[in-house]
Every structure is written in structure tokens, then in C-alpha cells.
Design an enzyme around this catalytic site. Sequence first.
Site, PDB file in Angstrom:
ATOM      1  N   GLY A  28       0.812  -1.223   0.000  1.00  0.00           N
ATOM      2  CA  GLY A  28       0.000   0.000   0.000  1.00  0.00           C
ATOM      3  C   GLY A  28       0.837   1.260   0.000  1.00  0.00           C
ATOM      4  N   HIS A  34       4.555   1.783  -8.029  1.00  0.00           N
ATOM      5  CA  HIS A  34       3.525   0.730  -7.982  1.00  0.00           C
ATOM      6  C   HIS A  34       2.600   0.832  -9.202  1.00  0.00           C
ATOM      7  CE1 HIS A  34       4.217   1.327  -3.513  1.00  0.00           C
ATOM      8  NE2 HIS A  34       4.410   0.034  -3.641  1.00  0.00           N
ATOM      9  N   GLN A  58       7.996  -9.345   7.695  1.00  0.00           N
ATOM     10  CA  GLN A  58       9.221  -8.922   7.005  1.00  0.00           C
ATOM     11  C   GLN A  58       9.874  -7.708   7.655  1.00  0.00           C
ATOM     12  OE1 GLN A  58       6.908  -8.252   3.249  1.00  0.00           O
ATOM     13  NE2 GLN A  58       8.305  -6.555   2.956  1.00  0.00           N
ATOM     14  N   GLN A 149      15.067  -8.533  -3.643  1.00  0.00           N
ATOM     15  CA  GLN A 149      13.742  -9.151  -3.488  1.00  0.00           C
ATOM     16  C   GLN A 149      13.342  -9.869  -4.786  1.00  0.00           C
ATOM     17  OE1 GLN A 149      10.216  -7.474  -1.316  1.00  0.00           O
ATOM     18  NE2 GLN A 149       9.599  -6.818  -3.339  1.00  0.00           N
ATOM     19  N   MET A 180      11.486   6.214  -6.393  1.00  0.00           N
ATOM     20  CA  MET A 180      10.223   6.335  -5.663  1.00  0.00           C
ATOM     21  C   MET A 180      10.131   5.233  -4.618  1.00  0.00           C
ATOM     22  SD  MET A 180       7.439   8.020  -7.877  1.00  0.00           S
ATOM     23  CE  MET A 180       7.816   9.313  -9.047  1.00  0.00           C
ATOM     24  N   SER A 181       9.678   5.618  -3.433  1.00  0.00           N
ATOM     25  CA  SER A 181       9.538   4.670  -2.326  1.00  0.00           C
ATOM     26  C   SER A 181       8.524   5.231  -1.343  1.00  0.00           C
ATOM     27  CB  SER A 181      10.888   4.500  -1.624  1.00  0.00           C
ATOM     28  OG  SER A 181      10.707   3.930  -0.347  1.00  0.00           O
ATOM     29  N   SER A 182       7.731   4.347  -0.753  1.00  0.00           N
ATOM     30  CA  SER A 182       6.767   4.808   0.256  1.00  0.00           C
ATOM     31  C   SER A 182       7.505   5.467   1.420  1.00  0.00           C
ATOM     32  CB  SER A 182       5.934   3.637   0.775  1.00  0.00           C
ATOM     33  OG  SER A 182       5.331   2.973  -0.311  1.00  0.00           O
TER      34      SER A 182
HETATM   35  O1  PAF Z   1       7.854  -4.966  -2.071  1.00  0.00           O
HETATM   36  C1  PAF Z   1       6.920  -4.994  -1.248  1.00  0.00           C
HETATM   37  O2  PAF Z   1       6.115  -4.076  -1.142  1.00  0.00           O
HETATM   38  C2  PAF Z   1       6.790  -6.203  -0.323  1.00  0.00           C
HETATM   39  O3  PAF Z   1       8.027  -6.701   0.041  1.00  0.00           O
HETATM   40  C3  PAF Z   1       5.881  -7.302  -0.893  1.00  0.00           C
HETATM   41  C4  PAF Z   1       6.479  -7.907  -2.152  1.00  0.00           C
HETATM   42  C5  PAF Z   1       4.508  -6.747  -1.190  1.00  0.00           C
HETATM   43  C6  PAF Z   1       5.732  -8.434   0.125  1.00  0.00           C
HETATM   44  O4  PAF Z   1       5.150  -7.979   1.304  1.00  0.00           O
END
Ligand code: PAF
Length: 277
Positions: A28, A34, A58, A149, A180-182
Site C-alpha cells: 500500500g 507501484h 518482514q 527481493q 520512488m519509495s513509500s
Molecule cells: O515490495 C513490497 O512491497 C513487499 O516486500 C511485498 C512484495 C509486497 C511483500 O510484502
Amino acid sequence: MIVIKTIAEMRQLRKDAAGSVGFVPTMGFLHEGHISLVKRAKKENAVVVVSIFVNPAQFGPREDFKKYPRDIKRDLALLEPLTDIVFMPSTDEMYPKNYSSWVEVQDITEELEGAARPGHFRGVSTIVNKLFNIVEPTKAYFGQKDAQQVAVIKKMVRDLNMNLQVVACPTVREKDGLAMSSRNTYLTSEQRRAAPVLYKALMLAKELAAQGEKDAGVLRHEMTELIEKESLADIEYISVADNETLKEIHRMKLPALVSMAVKFGKTRLIDNIVLNR
Ligand code: PAF
């Protein structure tokens, strides 16, 4: 757009879906990065599913799970024109009482983010595996900004014979190069002004490699010097690694992953580029 919260509803909708399903897992607080993944999923699939779930597994005990930014109303408004199904499970839905199964990808999780954030990738691979089992996507989309990731998820899909394609999409940047990053929202205005030094350092590495520099240590050194000139930046790691194994290299060997984690106050930012032949 249908917004659902339970695994049972998601399974039913998946059963009814005709054609390929493109899936974008998110936590989110959506930004252009995104949205670029969702647009790509829409272009390539009949049905688009986006999940919004801030995955507690995580985050380390001293990390920002509780204060991770959330704005569901805004997220849903951004997704409305592009998405068919938004899956927004609760923590109890994903990790019911007595939950005890975990997915661990070895080796490539030992370096970089894995070394700096113990347990992080165990949480990521577990939740992504669960989401894949629930959504059963044809293709799943991830941002290259989280390069490790992407590598971990691709490895998990290969090793566990999962029947889907993982698509890595380019990092989306602000005009000044900041990825860009939350988490950019945590930056004060001074820190925000300083943060593009990460991108400048990546560009410096690219230039040095293009000029024929063969010593990866020189890239790390020059990047460190540049970032250290920025007094608000506090380097956690700077890495020049083999793009497949993610192990540090000494002699330049392409493709190489140049990546970093740098703190501005309490905010930890990561960024990377892949240097290709
Ligand atoms: O990149 C992310 O936002 C998270 O690591 C993910 C892949 C949704 C897993 O929680």
C-alpha cells in the site's frame, strides 16, 4: 473494481476469472512505481489483481512496521481505473493463531539487505508464496528497485516449481533521480534535498565502469567518497556484486549489481542499478 478481504472470496473470484491474471503484491501507500507495475499488468493480462498487505513478518523488531505509512482511501482511488480486484486481507487472515510455516531461500538472502535485515527475506518469501497460492497469478510484477527481493522471488519460483512468471519492472524515479519509495515520505525537507546523492553515486559508478575501470573496489570507494560529502547521509553499505549470486566482486565482471543502503536520520533508503555489458 472489487475490494475483498478474505482468502475464500479471492479464491472464488480466481475461479471465475477468464484468461490470464496479472498480480501486483504491495504494502500500500502507492506511488508511481507501484502504478507502473499495475499498468504493465493491465497491458499484459485479462484480469488485474493488486494486494495491499503490510506484512509484519518482514519487519525486524526495531523497524517501522507500526509507523509504515498507510492510506487505503487514496490507494483505492489510484487503483480504481486500472484494477479488477483488490485483495486486502487482515493480519489474522494471513497469519492465524498458531501459524508456523515459513519459506526460506538460502544463499542469495545472506548478502546485502539479507545481511542488514535478518529475517526480512524469510518474511517476504513466505508472504509472497502465500499470496501466489491464494491468487494463482499467471504473471506477478515486482519493481527492480528491490533488486534482491526480485532475485529471491525468482529463485523461490524456480526452486519450488511454481507455475507463474515473475516480471521485473524498471525503477521509477523522481525528476532529480531519487527512486520512488513509500518511505520517502519520512524524509524531512533537508533530507529530501540531500537524498538524490544516491542516484548521483549510481551514475558515477556507471560512468567509471563505462570508462573501463576494472577494479570494483574503485567504484565502491568513489561512491563512498561522493555520498560522504553529503553530511545528512549515513552509509550502511555500498556494494558492487555479481548480479546472479549477489556476492561482492573484486574485478569488474558484467552484469554487476551496484546497490546501496543509506540512512538519512532514521529513514533508510535503498537503490541500485545493473551494469550491463
Ligand atoms: O515490495 C513490497 O512491497 C513487499 O516486500 C511485498 C512484495 C509486497 C511483500 O510484502
